[in-house]
Design a protein around this motif. Sequence first.
Motif, short mmCIF file in Angstrom:
data_model
loop_
_atom_site.label_atom_id
_atom_site.label_comp_id
_atom_site.label_asym_id
_atom_site.label_seq_id
_atom_site.Cartn_x
_atom_site.Cartn_y
_atom_site.Cartn_z
N HIS A 146 0.80 -1.22 0.00
CA HIS A 146 0.00 0.00 0.00
C HIS A 146 0.83 1.27 0.00
N PHE A 147 2.13 1.16 -0.10
CA PHE A 147 2.97 2.35 -0.02
C PHE A 147 4.18 2.21 -0.93
N VAL A 148 4.83 3.36 -1.17
CA VAL A 148 6.05 3.37 -1.96
C VAL A 148 7.14 4.05 -1.13
N TRP A 149 8.36 3.54 -1.26
CA TRP A 149 9.52 4.04 -0.53
C TRP A 149 10.22 5.06 -1.43
N LEU A 150 10.28 6.32 -0.99
CA LEU A 150 10.82 7.37 -1.85
C LEU A 150 11.75 8.30 -1.08
N PRO A 208 19.44 8.73 5.17
CA PRO A 208 18.45 9.77 5.49
C PRO A 208 17.78 10.33 4.24
N GLY A 209 16.62 10.94 4.43
CA GLY A 209 15.90 11.58 3.33
C GLY A 209 14.84 10.71 2.69
N TRP A 210 14.71 9.47 3.16
CA TRP A 210 13.71 8.56 2.61
C TRP A 210 12.44 8.60 3.46
N PHE A 211 11.31 8.42 2.78
CA PHE A 211 10.00 8.46 3.45
C PHE A 211 9.11 7.36 2.89
N ARG A 212 8.08 7.00 3.65
CA ARG A 212 7.13 5.99 3.20
C ARG A 212 5.80 6.67 2.89
N LEU A 213 5.45 6.68 1.60
CA LEU A 213 4.23 7.36 1.15
C LEU A 213 3.15 6.34 0.82
N THR A 214 2.09 6.36 1.59
CA THR A 214 0.96 5.46 1.36
C THR A 214 0.09 5.97 0.21
N PHE A 215 -0.23 5.09 -0.72
CA PHE A 215 -1.06 5.49 -1.87
C PHE A 215 -2.42 4.81 -1.87
N SER A 216 -2.72 4.03 -0.86
CA SER A 216 -4.02 3.33 -0.79
C SER A 216 -5.08 4.23 -0.18
N ILE A 217 -5.31 5.37 -0.82
CA ILE A 217 -6.32 6.32 -0.40
C ILE A 217 -7.12 6.74 -1.64
N GLY A 218 -8.14 7.56 -1.44
CA GLY A 218 -8.93 8.01 -2.57
C GLY A 218 -8.09 8.81 -3.57
N LYS A 219 -8.47 8.76 -4.84
CA LYS A 219 -7.68 9.43 -5.88
C LYS A 219 -7.61 10.94 -5.67
N ASP A 220 -8.70 11.56 -5.24
CA ASP A 220 -8.70 13.00 -4.99
C ASP A 220 -7.72 13.35 -3.88
N GLU A 221 -7.76 12.56 -2.80
CA GLU A 221 -6.85 12.81 -1.69
C GLU A 221 -5.39 12.57 -2.11
N LEU A 222 -5.18 11.52 -2.91
CA LEU A 222 -3.83 11.21 -3.38
C LEU A 222 -3.28 12.35 -4.23
N GLN A 223 -4.10 12.87 -5.12
CA GLN A 223 -3.64 13.97 -5.97
C GLN A 223 -3.33 15.20 -5.14
N LEU A 224 -4.12 15.44 -4.11
CA LEU A 224 -3.88 16.58 -3.22
C LEU A 224 -2.53 16.42 -2.51
#
Length: 235
Positions: A146-150, A208-224
Amino acid sequence: AFLKFASEHNLYAVVDEIYALSVFDRSEAVAPFESVLSWTDLYAYIDPASVIVLHGLSKDFGLNGFRMGWVLSPWNKNIINVLRCYSPFGYRPSYTDRIITKFLADREYIDSMLQISQGMLASNYQIITEFLNQHAFRYIPCTAGHFVWLQLPINACTKMLRARGDISAEEANSVKWTKENEVMVWDDLVDKFRVYIPTGQSFFSADPGWFRLTFSIGKDELQLVLDRLLEACSP
């Protein structure tokens, strides 16, 4: 290799299959998931009594609030008996047991739900990776979960440090990620941009500088979220 290593060193192999049913990449390059419990040749790698499998409701089924998971070790009754000694400290209410039992027993619904879930994960993953590629974010591709490591661009760090008055414009080019400024950027994202993405050091990241971004949310919220991240990382 993992199972053979455990066997050679007389170790238990604990297999976490918590994202087992969240494989969204259906391309031929990605092998479909197979639980280790389904391997007919498991004996060739390890004594099955040394295999312990973990799963639960929070990831594949999106039912975090129930706080329920399970341990499977079909070939080792002793492990299960030991865990039973601890289970009274984590008993679920009887009505929760009944709800989840009925839920998991509905195979037709479960199959339909997982198919929809995997399709939505694939769609959102495409949205987020197109964004990351377009704006030159470093990230690690994935095929499940449900997330990407970036890693956020260093601009996010220099912008924050300059706003705080910690560096001059001339010093901006020499800024590098550190654990300290990673936390400050995280705080800046939450406080100013209202975006919460956990820091890499929360997951023991070596760099350092890496974060875990969850993308399993609504498309509108994800775009925001993506729009706000871009704003935070702009020079």
